[in-house]
Design a protein around this motif. Structure first.
Motif, mmCIF file in Angstrom:
data_model
loop_
_atom_site.group_PDB
_atom_site.id
_atom_site.type_symbol
_atom_site.label_atom_id
_atom_site.label_comp_id
_atom_site.label_asym_id
_atom_site.label_seq_id
_atom_site.Cartn_x
_atom_site.Cartn_y
_atom_site.Cartn_z
ATOM 1 N N ALA A 97 -2.469 -5.372 -4.422
ATOM 2 C CA ALA A 97 -3.215 -6.514 -4.630
ATOM 3 C C ALA A 97 -4.294 -6.742 -3.683
ATOM 4 N N ALA A 98 -4.152 -6.276 -2.288
ATOM 5 C CA ALA A 98 -5.052 -6.544 -1.121
ATOM 6 C C ALA A 98 -6.227 -5.673 -1.605
ATOM 7 N N ALA B 206 7.871 -3.995 -3.279
ATOM 8 C CA ALA B 206 6.963 -5.049 -2.948
ATOM 9 C C ALA B 206 5.633 -4.747 -2.172
ATOM 10 N N LEU B 207 5.931 -3.738 -0.947
ATOM 11 C CA LEU B 207 5.002 -3.425 -0.183
ATOM 12 C C LEU B 207 3.744 -2.713 -1.182
ATOM 13 N N GLY C 224 -4.389 -4.874 4.591
ATOM 14 C CA GLY C 224 -3.995 -3.863 3.635
ATOM 15 C C GLY C 224 -4.784 -3.579 2.670
ATOM 16 N N GLY C 225 -6.087 -3.900 2.662
ATOM 17 C CA GLY C 225 -7.171 -3.740 1.500
ATOM 18 C C GLY C 225 -7.959 -2.761 1.864
#
Length: 93
Positions: free
Chosen positions: A10-11, A3-4, A45-46
């Protein structure tokens, strides 16, 4: 994929997409995405996507203090990853 890892992917994709959109808006004379939004997405996170967008799209590469702030975010994240990796290895030994 964890999931991380999915979250970080995604980020990063979102950050890259926002950099591309902001570059298009700049060229078209349209309303821009606030720098705070771009930096916040990097901070949560991006960062890989933000740096890729900055370099590949040649967007905000000379804009200060944005450039320095993005590098500080990336550096801070690398330090945190190193600390967490060190703690994980210490716990295993």
């Amino acid at each position: 994929m964890t999931a991380l890892a999915l979250y970080l992917l995604a980020a990063s994709l979102a950050a890259f997409a926002l950099f591309a959109w902001d570059k298009w808006c700049a060229a078209a004379g349209r309303r821009r995405i606030p720098e705070r939004t771009l930096l916040t997405l990097a901070a949560i996170g991006g960062t890989p996507g933000a740096i890729a967008g900055q370099r590949l799209l040649r967007h905000k590469t000379r804009k200060e203090p944005f450039r320095t702030r993005l590098l500080w975010i990336a550096g801070t994240q690398l330090v945190l990853i190193a600390i967490l990796a060190g703690l994980a290895l210490a716990g295993m030994g």
